[in-house]
Design an enzyme around this catalytic site. Structure first.
Site, PDB file in Angstrom:
ATOM      1  N   ASN A 112      68.296  12.987  50.015  1.00 28.08           N
ATOM      2  CA  ASN A 112      68.034  13.518  51.363  1.00 28.08           C
ATOM      3  C   ASN A 112      69.115  14.498  51.817  1.00 28.08           C
ATOM      4  O   ASN A 112      68.814  15.551  52.384  1.00 28.08           O
ATOM      5  CB  ASN A 112      67.924  12.379  52.386  1.00 28.08           C
ATOM      6  CG  ASN A 112      66.749  11.467  52.099  1.00 28.08           C
ATOM      7  OD1 ASN A 112      65.982  11.721  51.175  1.00 28.08           O
ATOM      8  ND2 ASN A 112      66.603  10.405  52.884  1.00 28.08           N
ATOM      9  N   HIS A 158      49.586  52.904  76.596  1.00 24.75           N
ATOM     10  CA  HIS A 158      48.167  52.574  76.328  1.00 24.75           C
ATOM     11  C   HIS A 158      47.585  53.494  75.261  1.00 24.75           C
ATOM     12  O   HIS A 158      46.371  53.753  75.261  1.00 24.75           O
ATOM     13  CB  HIS A 158      47.299  52.703  77.590  1.00 24.75           C
ATOM     14  CG  HIS A 158      47.878  52.045  78.800  1.00 24.75           C
ATOM     15  ND1 HIS A 158      47.524  50.778  79.195  1.00 24.75           N
ATOM     16  CD2 HIS A 158      48.800  52.480  79.690  1.00 24.75           C
ATOM     17  CE1 HIS A 158      48.199  50.460  80.304  1.00 24.75           C
ATOM     18  NE2 HIS A 158      48.990  51.485  80.612  1.00 24.75           N
ATOM     19  N   SER A 280      41.658  55.942  46.964  1.00 26.66           N
ATOM     20  CA  SER A 280      40.483  55.074  47.033  1.00 26.66           C
ATOM     21  C   SER A 280      39.781  55.097  45.680  1.00 26.66           C
ATOM     22  O   SER A 280      39.843  56.084  44.953  1.00 26.66           O
ATOM     23  CB  SER A 280      39.556  55.607  48.127  1.00 26.66           C
ATOM     24  OG  SER A 280      38.221  55.279  47.851  1.00 26.66           O
ATOM     25  N   ASN A 288      45.788  56.784  51.483  1.00 20.79           N
ATOM     26  CA  ASN A 288      45.885  55.579  52.319  1.00 20.79           C
ATOM     27  C   ASN A 288      47.321  55.069  52.464  1.00 20.79           C
ATOM     28  O   ASN A 288      48.062  55.018  51.486  1.00 20.79           O
ATOM     29  CB  ASN A 288      45.026  54.465  51.710  1.00 20.79           C
ATOM     30  CG  ASN A 288      43.557  54.846  51.674  1.00 20.79           C
ATOM     31  OD1 ASN A 288      43.089  55.573  52.552  1.00 20.79           O
ATOM     32  ND2 ASN A 288      42.850  54.389  50.664  1.00 20.79           N
ATOM     33  N   TYR A 319      64.591  10.321  57.683  1.00 18.49           N
ATOM     34  CA  TYR A 319      63.916  11.141  56.661  1.00 18.49           C
ATOM     35  C   TYR A 319      62.461  10.730  56.518  1.00 18.49           C
ATOM     36  O   TYR A 319      62.135   9.539  56.570  1.00 18.49           O
ATOM     37  CB  TYR A 319      64.625  10.989  55.298  1.00 18.49           C
ATOM     38  CG  TYR A 319      63.874  11.706  54.197  1.00 18.49           C
ATOM     39  CD1 TYR A 319      64.044  13.071  54.003  1.00 18.49           C
ATOM     40  CD2 TYR A 319      62.933  11.041  53.410  1.00 18.49           C
ATOM     41  CE1 TYR A 319      63.324  13.753  53.032  1.00 18.49           C
ATOM     42  CE2 TYR A 319      62.205  11.720  52.434  1.00 18.49           C
ATOM     43  CZ  TYR A 319      62.404  13.076  52.251  1.00 18.49           C
ATOM     44  OH  TYR A 319      61.686  13.753  51.307  1.00 18.49           O
ATOM     45  N   GLN A 324      59.426  17.540  52.954  1.00 16.65           N
ATOM     46  CA  GLN A 324      59.359  18.318  51.718  1.00 16.65           C
ATOM     47  C   GLN A 324      58.545  19.597  51.947  1.00 16.65           C
ATOM     48  O   GLN A 324      58.797  20.620  51.336  1.00 16.65           O
ATOM     49  CB  GLN A 324      58.717  17.464  50.620  1.00 16.65           C
ATOM     50  CG  GLN A 324      58.564  18.163  49.294  1.00 16.65           C
ATOM     51  CD  GLN A 324      58.154  17.183  48.210  1.00 16.65           C
ATOM     52  OE1 GLN A 324      58.942  16.345  47.794  1.00 16.65           O
ATOM     53  NE2 GLN A 324      56.920  17.260  47.753  1.00 16.65           N
ATOM     54  N   LYS A 327      59.873  23.201  52.696  1.00 16.89           N
ATOM     55  CA  LYS A 327      60.452  24.027  51.636  1.00 16.89           C
ATOM     56  C   LYS A 327      59.571  25.230  51.274  1.00 16.89           C
ATOM     57  O   LYS A 327      60.063  26.364  51.264  1.00 16.89           O
ATOM     58  CB  LYS A 327      60.678  23.129  50.417  1.00 16.89           C
ATOM     59  CG  LYS A 327      61.907  23.464  49.633  1.00 16.89           C
ATOM     60  CD  LYS A 327      61.966  22.669  48.353  1.00 16.89           C
ATOM     61  CE  LYS A 327      62.568  21.303  48.513  1.00 16.89           C
ATOM     62  NZ  LYS A 327      62.654  20.598  47.204  1.00 16.89           N
TER      63      LYS A 327
HETATM   64  N1  ARG Z   1      61.732  16.595  47.309  1.00 10.44           N
HETATM   65  C1  ARG Z   1      62.276  15.825  48.356  1.00 10.44           C
HETATM   66  C2  ARG Z   1      62.277  16.634  49.674  1.00 10.44           C
HETATM   67  O1  ARG Z   1      62.185  17.808  49.616  1.00 10.44           O
HETATM   68  C3  ARG Z   1      63.669  15.427  48.032  1.00 10.44           C
HETATM   69  C4  ARG Z   1      64.168  14.274  48.856  1.00 10.44           C
HETATM   70  C5  ARG Z   1      63.513  13.025  48.412  1.00 10.44           C
HETATM   71  N2  ARG Z   1      63.952  11.930  49.202  1.00 10.44           N
HETATM   72  C6  ARG Z   1      63.236  10.776  49.324  1.00 10.44           C
HETATM   73  N3  ARG Z   1      63.737   9.877  50.086  1.00 10.44           N
HETATM   74  N4  ARG Z   1      62.086  10.651  48.720  1.00 10.44           N
HETATM   75  O2  ARG Z   1      62.346  16.084  50.719  1.00 10.44           O
END
Ligand code: ARG
Length: 436
Positions: A112, A158, A280, A288, A319, A324, A327
């Site tokens: 985490n 405008h 085109s 274009n 957490y 996840q 990301k």
């Molecule tokens: N891939 C996980 C994320 O992005 C990593 C952390 C995993 N931690 C857990 N307690 N499962 O969060």
């Protein structure tokens, strides 16, 4: 998949569940991998400072991490779904190489805080790169503003002709807006500049970790103190980072909009660089502005990533695996922003301005506001002056647009663009954040 770090004996993991849990995580972890390795080395040093890992062990671990980083840089280490994630891959590499010693590095940390710190380092590098590029866009706009400081172009509201304006004012507007966005991006970098490593799963650990040392080694300004606040920063910080990027992208969107509009035959004010123009498949005559259009659309992608982060952030403390999913959107928004703004300075520098067409698009009724203001400043109330001029629009005095520009002396207007002040600000942002 190699043995899972957390597997309990006797419980068989279901491969389709595992596939769902991992999602595209392992692919995305490729972006974060070198940061994860760097933070792992800092954590190992920290354990040694606290007397939790011998110097001999730390040296072998850090040497192996260097090798892993080299292999990774040379494309000789494969990060794929044989691992659950990048964190497991690092530990698997170390234990394969060093046996039991490799397993010591995870003392006092959790995946985490490991993912938090790797993401934080990635965001900091990305924000620096984005600030630099936005400042380059601002500088390119300034160059064009100086070059065409007093070249007239209609000012529209405008999308209707309003008052005479100048290319200096138009290009200067991008310089100042982009400087604002660059500053916001660099302020965001400062805002997130705190080390979450050593907060473990979100509640600290029963060890005297050398958190300050680790934070310094990684170049952070401070530690993120409260472990629960560190967890709560996941997604919250990503959101602010993407929001700052979005501000830069909406400047780019406005520029792209103007360029695509002004390059139509109806306007004919600008010609974008020939290499940016496409054709085109059916209409041989077409030219274009696809690049401008995709620059414009990229802002929508970044905005969508921002909304997705907002949707995800509805969680109680601690957490949750939901996090996840912060990301992919962070990485997507960052890539799209970087890919787009890398191209913009060159587009600004190489777009041709057709100053005659711009000048010819200014018609005499556009002088009406100037004349009403003039009448009012010689004593008449503005409302009466407005009416008087409004009733005689067809007989307005012919005025050379340049003369109108020279008269616009209000600070910031065409006769007082203060481009030097904007240039100073750009310079100041770049030196304040050591971005020279
Ligand atoms: N891939 C996980 C994320 O992005 C990593 C952390 C995993 N931690 C857990 N307690 N499962 O969060």
């Amino acid at each position: 998949m190699s043995t899972l770090l957390w597997n309990k004996s006797g419980v068989k993991t279901d491969s389709s569940v595992m596939k769902f849990l991992a999602g595209e995580d392992i692919v995305l972890d490729r972006v974060l991998f070198s940061y994860d390795i760097q933070a792992t080395a800092a954590h190992a040093h920290g354990l040694c400072v606290s007397g939790l890992l011998s110097e001999a062990d730390v040296n072998t671990i850090v040497d192996s991490l260097k090798d892993l980083n080299d292999l990774w840089a040379k494309d000789e280490f494969v990060l794929d779904d044989q691992y659950e994630d990048g964190h497991s891959a690092i530990e698997a590499f170390l234990t394969k190489r060093l046996g039991e010693v490799g397993g010591r590095v995870h003392l006092g940390r959790s995946r985490n805080d490991q993912v938090l710190v790797a993401t934080r380092l990635y965001m900091i590098d990305s924000l620096d790169a984005i600030t630099r590029l936005l400042l380059d866009c601002a500088n390119a706009s300034l160059e064009r503003a100086y070059e065409h400081e007093m070249d007239p172009i209609p000012g529209y509201t405008h999308l209707q002709r309003a008052v005479p304006s100048s290319v200096g004012l138009w290009m200067g507007s991008f310089a100042e807006s982009l400087a604002d966005s660059a500053e916001l991006v660099s302020m965001t970098r400062k805002w997130i500049d705190a080390c979450p490593l050593g907060t473990a799963a979100g509640y600290g650990v029963n060890l005297p970790l050398a958190r300050d040392k680790v934070s310094q080694e990684l170049g952070f300004a401070r530690i993120l103190i409260n472990p629960m606040a560190a967890q709560a920063s996941r997604g919250k910080h990503e959101h602010q980072v993407v929001a700052a990027m979005w501000q830069g992208m909406q400047d780019v969107r406005r520029l792209a909009w103007d360029l695509s509009l002004f390059s139509t035959s109806e306007f004919g004010f600008v010609q974008m660089p020939p290499e940016t123009i496409t054709g085109s498949s059916i209409m041989p005559n077409k030219k274009n502005p696809d690049l401008a259009e995709l620059l414009r659309a990229s802002c929508a992608t970044v905005g969508a990533c921002m909304s997705e982060l907002q949707q995800l952030m509805s969680l109680p403390s601690g957490y949750h695996r939901d996090l996840q999913l912060t990301k992919p959107v962070l990485i997507r928004a960052t890539r799209v922003t970087l890919d787009a703004i890398t191209l913009v300075p060159d587009v600004i520098r190489r777009t041709v301005f057709n100053t005659t067409a711009m000048r010819n698009a200014i018609d005499n009724p556009m002088m009406a506001t100037d004349q009403a203001v003039k009448l009012a400043s010689s004593g008449m109330s503005f409302r009466d002056a407005y009416r008087t001029v409004g009733e005689s629009l067809d007989d307005l005095l012919e005025v050379d647009p340049i003369e109108s520009l020279k008269d616009r002396v209000s600070p910031g207007a065409c006769a007082d663009l203060q481009l030097g002040e904007i240039a100073k600000r750009v310079e100041c942002i770049s030196s304040k954040y050591n971005l020279a």
